[in-house]
Write a protein that holds these residues in place. Sequence first.
Motif, PDB file in Angstrom:
ATOM      1  N   ARG A 185       0.960  -1.177  -0.058  1.00  0.00           N
ATOM      2  CA  ARG A 185      -0.047  -0.011   0.008  1.00  0.00           C
ATOM      3  C   ARG A 185       0.824   1.278  -0.104  1.00  0.00           C
ATOM      4  O   ARG A 185       0.608   2.273  -0.669  1.00  0.00           O
ATOM      5  CB  ARG A 185      -1.106  -0.048   1.367  1.00  0.00           C
ATOM      6  N   LEU A 186       1.918   1.256   0.813  1.00  0.00           N
ATOM      7  CA  LEU A 186       2.722   2.493   1.009  1.00  0.00           C
ATOM      8  C   LEU A 186       3.524   2.848  -0.303  1.00  0.00           C
ATOM      9  O   LEU A 186       3.733   3.841  -0.764  1.00  0.00           O
ATOM     10  CB  LEU A 186       3.810   2.355   2.107  1.00  0.00           C
ATOM     11  N   ALA A 187       3.806   1.570  -1.150  1.00  0.00           N
ATOM     12  CA  ALA A 187       4.521   1.716  -2.485  1.00  0.00           C
ATOM     13  C   ALA A 187       3.745   2.583  -3.536  1.00  0.00           C
ATOM     14  O   ALA A 187       4.522   3.239  -4.313  1.00  0.00           O
ATOM     15  CB  ALA A 187       5.033   0.507  -2.806  1.00  0.00           C
ATOM     16  N   GLU A 188       2.448   2.452  -3.401  1.00  0.00           N
ATOM     17  CA  GLU A 188       1.456   2.970  -4.192  1.00  0.00           C
ATOM     18  C   GLU A 188       1.689   4.901  -4.416  1.00  0.00           C
ATOM     19  O   GLU A 188       1.452   5.271  -5.144  1.00  0.00           O
ATOM     20  CB  GLU A 188      -0.057   2.902  -3.813  1.00  0.00           C
ATOM     21  N   PHE A 189       2.266   5.159  -3.176  1.00  0.00           N
ATOM     22  CA  PHE A 189       2.470   6.672  -3.094  1.00  0.00           C
ATOM     23  C   PHE A 189       3.983   7.023  -3.253  1.00  0.00           C
ATOM     24  O   PHE A 189       4.459   8.226  -3.177  1.00  0.00           O
ATOM     25  CB  PHE A 189       2.235   6.997  -1.702  1.00  0.00           C
ATOM     26  N   GLY A 190       4.847   5.907  -3.729  1.00  0.00           N
ATOM     27  CA  GLY A 190       6.295   6.332  -3.694  1.00  0.00           C
ATOM     28  C   GLY A 190       6.734   6.523  -5.201  1.00  0.00           C
ATOM     29  O   GLY A 190       6.067   6.375  -6.154  1.00  0.00           O
ATOM     30  N   ASP A 191       7.849   7.315  -5.447  1.00  0.00           N
ATOM     31  CA  ASP A 191       8.420   7.609  -6.794  1.00  0.00           C
ATOM     32  C   ASP A 191       9.086   6.543  -7.471  1.00  0.00           C
ATOM     33  O   ASP A 191      10.331   5.970  -6.637  1.00  0.00           O
ATOM     34  CB  ASP A 191       9.244   8.952  -6.721  1.00  0.00           C
ATOM     35  N   PRO A 192       8.991   5.884  -8.501  1.00  0.00           N
ATOM     36  CA  PRO A 192       9.633   4.593  -9.010  1.00  0.00           C
ATOM     37  C   PRO A 192      11.038   4.922  -9.349  1.00  0.00           C
ATOM     38  O   PRO A 192      12.003   4.212  -9.419  1.00  0.00           O
ATOM     39  CB  PRO A 192       8.695   4.116 -10.116  1.00  0.00           C
TER      40      PRO A 192
END
Length: 343
Positions: A185-192
């Motif tokens: 879930r947190l990864a959804e808000f991260g910059d790839p």
Amino acid sequence: MIVLGVESSCDETGLALYDTGRGLLSHALHSQVAMHEEYGGVVPELASRDHIRRAIPLLQQTLEEAGIAAADIDAIAYTQGPGLAGALLVGSSIACSLGLALDKPVLGVHHLEGHLLSPLLASDPPEFPFVALLVSGGHTQLMRVDGVGQYELLGETLDDAAGEAFDKSAKLLGLGYPGGPAISRLAEFGDPAAYKLPRPMLHSKDLNFSFSGLKTAVLTVVKKQEAANVCEQDKANIARGFVDAIVDVLVAKCVAALKQTGLKRLVIAGGVGANSQLRAALNAAAAKKRFRVYYPELEFCTDNGAMIAFAGAMRLSINPDAARRDYAFNVRPRWPLDELKVI
């Protein structure tokens, strides 16, 4: 034939009733996540005790939902291994005691076989043969599946399983337990583009995996960021870098396994199979490479009684004499899947 399934290999207590004529009649599941969360992981003794408390009420629930009596059960399947020894003993003792009381045969089922066959419970099940990616907290394996009991190991993790890497990396980010869903879930808000973490064994030219180095890379980044007071966005960026790395490896190995076997059907089984980023990447690869990918229903990705009842029913359909009536139970905490044979 109506088969009762009993699952108690780790931290879920699951019971289910499967009818070979009508399909899944009912299933009930209790997860111990809330109990183990304060300890940061599964405590085996607590898990075993909780299985004892939950099994009989869940049995009564499944019987009521199916609208049948205990005497209507034709056979009882239980998880014999692999798993936590104490937890397995609870499920096996309950199954064998019920078998003795009801004068019904019992059958020990391999936990991973339950996962491998669980996509067959879906409304659009795959046909044999297929390649299966079994990906969970304890296992990451690629298998060729030609039928019930016909499994060929193509590749496996050399250290941490994918789900284990998810949980350990989530803990490093302070996300608690279980970490897999939280870090996803947190990864959804991260910059790839923020963190390009390593893709272990991506170009190894075999179908094995290794995720301990990826976990170490997350630890290194977290320690560097802690010196600069890591913020929530940094955590999201690290989570995104981790999830992208693990998904890239899993997808690449699946595509390579399909190419090596010449098959066009891929089955995903196990708890990590519920991961939304993994599903999206596999669906994209399937559209590009022209293969089909099958998933279990979300409720059957984690450990559950339905997959054990179904696996037991499939084996008994092939060989009704596979079940026994001696009720002298034993468990196999370490049980290699390749020891399973065609009945």
